[in-house]
Design a protein around this motif. Structure first.
Motif, PDB file in Angstrom:
ATOM      1  N   SER A 117       0.829  -1.194   0.000  1.00  0.00           N
ATOM      2  CA  SER A 117       0.000   0.000   0.000  1.00  0.00           C
ATOM      3  C   SER A 117       0.871   1.255   0.000  1.00  0.00           C
ATOM      4  O   SER A 117       1.792   1.381   0.808  1.00  0.00           O
ATOM      5  CB  SER A 117      -0.906  -0.011   1.231  1.00  0.00           C
ATOM      6  N   PRO A 118       0.575   2.211  -0.900  1.00  0.00           N
ATOM      7  CA  PRO A 118       1.381   3.440  -0.936  1.00  0.00           C
ATOM      8  C   PRO A 118       1.079   4.355   0.249  1.00  0.00           C
ATOM      9  O   PRO A 118      -0.033   4.375   0.764  1.00  0.00           O
ATOM     10  CB  PRO A 118       0.970   4.104  -2.256  1.00  0.00           C
ATOM     11  N   GLN A 119       2.088   5.113   0.650  1.00  0.00           N
ATOM     12  CA  GLN A 119       1.922   6.058   1.756  1.00  0.00           C
ATOM     13  C   GLN A 119       1.028   7.211   1.343  1.00  0.00           C
ATOM     14  O   GLN A 119       0.968   7.578   0.168  1.00  0.00           O
ATOM     15  CB  GLN A 119       3.271   6.586   2.207  1.00  0.00           C
ATOM     16  N   ASN A 171       2.841   6.615  10.174  1.00  0.00           N
ATOM     17  CA  ASN A 171       3.153   6.378   8.769  1.00  0.00           C
ATOM     18  C   ASN A 171       1.950   5.747   8.057  1.00  0.00           C
ATOM     19  O   ASN A 171       2.018   4.605   7.627  1.00  0.00           O
ATOM     20  CB  ASN A 171       4.382   5.467   8.688  1.00  0.00           C
ATOM     21  N   CYS A 177      -0.902   4.583   5.397  1.00  0.00           N
ATOM     22  CA  CYS A 177      -0.952   4.222   3.982  1.00  0.00           C
ATOM     23  C   CYS A 177      -2.408   4.178   3.534  1.00  0.00           C
ATOM     24  O   CYS A 177      -3.332   4.289   4.342  1.00  0.00           O
ATOM     25  CB  CYS A 177      -0.299   2.857   3.762  1.00  0.00           C
ATOM     26  N   GLU A 178      -2.606   3.976   2.251  1.00  0.00           N
ATOM     27  CA  GLU A 178      -3.970   3.941   1.709  1.00  0.00           C
ATOM     28  C   GLU A 178      -4.795   2.812   2.314  1.00  0.00           C
ATOM     29  O   GLU A 178      -5.996   2.958   2.507  1.00  0.00           O
ATOM     30  CB  GLU A 178      -3.916   3.820   0.182  1.00  0.00           C
TER      31      GLU A 178
END
Length: 177
Positions: free
Chosen positions: A34-36, A75, A77-78
């Motif tokens: 999953s992107p940040q 942090n 993520c999506e």
């Protein structure tokens, strides 16, 4: 109820369909890949997760899922936004929950019940302990906590869970005395 309404509004879920469970188990690939979130969305995530943390002190039905969201505040993520939205959709289905304290004779003991999962977190492999303390027919305390270190066996994670449950039960018992 106002906090639940604000969570639903901030997530943009007005008019969305509710769900009957506050969370689902995510697989490791979805968590790892999953992107940040960009900083603006990460700030919104933190705000909503903090509100849910406050709400979960009274809404024990969302305590575990909220804890999981709060673990990722540094942090996000999506996939973590997906977890928040699932809780929001659950709040649409169950906007209000009432805890009752029945009239009863003064109880002499506290009844603590707890459980733990072994290596429930797919990323850190840490276990979660959870439980509830009842005094008579009244529920006074609940918790859902990630264990500090990864357990090497299911017996070890259960031992940590028993220790936490005993400590919480003894704390309530001492308060009663």
């Amino acid at each position: 109820p106002r906090h639940a309404e604000l969570v639903i509004m901030e997530l943009g879920l007005q008019g969305a369909r509710g769900v009957t469970t506050p969370g689902i188990k995510l697989d490791g690939d979805e968590m790892y890949n999953s992107p940040q979130l960009p900083e603006e969305q990460a700030s919104a995530y933190r705000r909503i997760a903090a509100r849910l943390g406050y709400l979960s002190e009274d809404r024990w039905d969302i305590k575990f899922q909220t804890k999981e969201c709060l673990r990722h505040m540094s942090n996000p993520c999506e996939v973590h936004v997906k977890m928040l939205k699932r809780i929001g959709r659950y709040l649409i289905h169950r906007p209000r929950v009432g805890l009752t304290l029945p009239v009863q004779p003064f109880p002499k003991v506290a009844d603590a019940k707890g459980d733990s999962d072994h290596a429930g977190c797919v990323i850190s492999r840490k276990s979660t302990s959870g439980g509830i303390v009842k005094v008579g027919r009244a529920s006074l305390l609940s918790w859902s906590t990630t264990q500090a270190t990864p357990s090497l066996s299911s017996g070890e994670s259960e031992w940590h869970g028993i220790t936490k449950t005993s400590a919480e039960g003894l704390g309530v018992q001492a308060g009663l005395q």
